[in-house]
Design a protein around this motif. Structure first.
Motif, PDB file in Angstrom:
ATOM      1  N   GLU A 100       0.809  -1.220   0.000  1.00 22.36           N
ATOM      2  CA  GLU A 100       0.000   0.000   0.000  1.00 22.36           C
ATOM      3  C   GLU A 100       0.847   1.277   0.000  1.00 22.36           C
ATOM      4  OE1 GLU A 100      -2.693  -0.175   3.251  1.00 22.36           O
ATOM      5  OE2 GLU A 100      -3.792  -1.910   2.481  1.00 22.36           O
ATOM      6  N   THR A 101       2.038   1.212   0.561  1.00 24.43           N
ATOM      7  CA  THR A 101       2.916   2.392   0.613  1.00 24.43           C
ATOM      8  C   THR A 101       4.261   2.048  -0.018  1.00 24.43           C
ATOM      9  OG1 THR A 101       3.717   1.784   2.816  1.00 24.43           O
ATOM     10  CG2 THR A 101       1.825   3.305   2.697  1.00 24.43           C
ATOM     11  N   PRO A 102       4.896   2.988  -0.701  1.00 22.28           N
ATOM     12  CA  PRO A 102       6.190   2.721  -1.329  1.00 22.28           C
ATOM     13  C   PRO A 102       7.325   2.817  -0.312  1.00 22.28           C
ATOM     14  CG  PRO A 102       5.532   4.973  -1.772  1.00 22.28           C
ATOM     15  CD  PRO A 102       4.390   4.354  -1.022  1.00 22.28           C
ATOM     16  N   PRO A 103       8.477   2.279  -0.631  1.00 22.09           N
ATOM     17  CA  PRO A 103       9.651   2.466   0.240  1.00 22.09           C
ATOM     18  C   PRO A 103      10.041   3.938   0.291  1.00 22.09           C
ATOM     19  CG  PRO A 103      10.292   1.456  -1.841  1.00 22.09           C
ATOM     20  CD  PRO A 103       8.799   1.471  -1.816  1.00 22.09           C
ATOM     21  N   ASN A 104      10.673   4.341   1.401  1.00 21.32           N
ATOM     22  CA  ASN A 104      11.029   5.746   1.541  1.00 21.32           C
ATOM     23  C   ASN A 104      12.253   6.093   0.693  1.00 21.32           C
ATOM     24  OD1 ASN A 104      13.378   5.016   3.036  1.00 21.32           O
ATOM     25  ND2 ASN A 104      12.187   4.946   4.912  1.00 21.32           N
ATOM     26  N   THR A 105      12.529   7.386   0.633  1.00 27.73           N
ATOM     27  CA  THR A 105      13.638   7.871  -0.197  1.00 27.73           C
ATOM     28  C   THR A 105      14.971   7.306   0.256  1.00 27.73           C
ATOM     29  OG1 THR A 105      12.431   9.942  -0.577  1.00 27.73           O
ATOM     30  CG2 THR A 105      14.790   9.948  -1.049  1.00 27.73           C
ATOM     31  N   ARG A 106      15.148   7.147   1.560  1.00 25.74           N
ATOM     32  CA  ARG A 106      16.423   6.636   2.078  1.00 25.74           C
ATOM     33  C   ARG A 106      16.666   5.209   1.601  1.00 25.74           C
ATOM     34  NH1 ARG A 106      17.834   7.640   8.303  1.00 25.74           N
ATOM     35  NH2 ARG A 106      17.707   9.751   7.442  1.00 25.74           N
ATOM     36  N   GLN A 107      15.630   4.389   1.576  1.00 29.04           N
ATOM     37  CA  GLN A 107      15.785   3.010   1.095  1.00 29.04           C
ATOM     38  C   GLN A 107      16.160   2.978  -0.382  1.00 29.04           C
ATOM     39  OE1 GLN A 107      11.893   1.656   2.765  1.00 29.04           O
ATOM     40  NE2 GLN A 107      13.046  -0.138   3.424  1.00 29.04           N
ATOM     41  N   LEU A 108      15.528   3.831  -1.179  1.00 37.17           N
ATOM     42  CA  LEU A 108      15.831   3.849  -2.609  1.00 37.17           C
ATOM     43  C   LEU A 108      17.244   4.368  -2.863  1.00 37.17           C
ATOM     44  CD1 LEU A 108      12.407   5.189  -3.968  1.00 37.17           C
ATOM     45  CD2 LEU A 108      13.270   2.836  -4.050  1.00 37.17           C
TER      46      LEU A 108
END
Length: 252
Positions: free
Chosen positions: A192-200
């Motif tokens: 339902e929610t995407p990974p955060n910017t830090r993970q990417l």
């Protein structure tokens, strides 16, 4: 009686003296400059233009020199941007036991594929909470008589956790049209929610480090693994990577 030559001599002397006195003497307050001719230089438009042009060139040279000096000093004082390195937590750091698993096999040299999935679990944002979660994942897999196939996992705080590492993988029981390669997992549930910017950003650093250390081939591709392991929202987030193929590695 006075001699005649003496009278004549005195007469000539008085006459010469009178003539000298009759010579007009310049007034003492007359400036000496009046004795010399004054030369007046006429300023023509051409002369004024040349002088102005020379002054402009001189001023421009001084300004450019000062500017270059300031730029040089600034360039010497400014440090290049420092990119944060990959925060890699080795297997021995979070799992001291680290039992060798006979089911594993060695990877070929320079893989051409990375499969990206999510763990489907809760997220973790510290070494302590991630260690606890990974030990639970390992324990559940052992209880189910299976082996966790993740090579690396990325937490929500931007840390990369080694599981099987770069050189080991679990043999696939079925043939696939696309090679599985490394299995990279985002810790969390991203249906339902995407990974955060830090993970990417961490994933980007992981791919770059894997390629620079020659674990990945320069022409590697990124794949998903069915809808459950790689939800559509996660796949949309992975489109920022030019290597993303929008295909599943377990496609039959």
């Amino acid at each position: 009686m006075q001699p005649l030559y003496s009278v004549e001599h005195e007469t000539r002397h008085n006459t010469n003296h009178a003539e000298e006195e009759n010579v007009e003497r310049p007034e003492e307050n007359t400036p000496l400059l009046h004795r010399f001719p004054q030369v007046v230089t006429e300023r023509t438009p051409l002369t004024m233009f040349i002088v102005s042009l020379l002054l402009i060139i001189l001023s421009a040279g001084v300004i450019i020199g000062i500017y270059l000096l300031v730029i040089q000093n600034d360039s010497e004082n400014v440090l290049p941007p420092v990119e944060n390195p990959l925060q890699l937590v080795s297997r021995s750091q979070w799992d001291p036991s680290n039992e060798e698993q006979s089911a594993l096999r060695s990877f070929p040299y320079r893989l051409r594929a990375v499969t990206v999935v999510h763990t489907g679990t809760n997220q973790c944002n510290s070494t302590e909470t991630c260690t606890k979660l990974l030990l639970e994942v390992k324990s559940n897999a052992t209880a189910a008589n299976s082996t966790v196939g993740y090579n690396f996992l990325i937490s929500s705080n931007g840390q990369t956790y080694e599981y099987l590492g770069w050189l080991k993988c679990i043999p696939q029981s079925t043939k696939t049209t696309t090679p599985t390669g490394l299995l990279l997992a985002f810790i969390g549930n991203f249906t339902e929610t995407p990974p955060n910017t830090r993970q990417l950003e961490t994933a980007k650093k992981f791919f770059a480090a894997s390629e620079s250390q020659q674990y990945l081939h320069p022409s590697y591709r990124l794949f998903g693994k069915n809808v459950n392991d790689t939800p559509p929202i996660l796949g949309q987030s992975l489109k920022i990577f030019p290597q993303w193929s929008n295909e599943f590695s377990d496609k039959k």
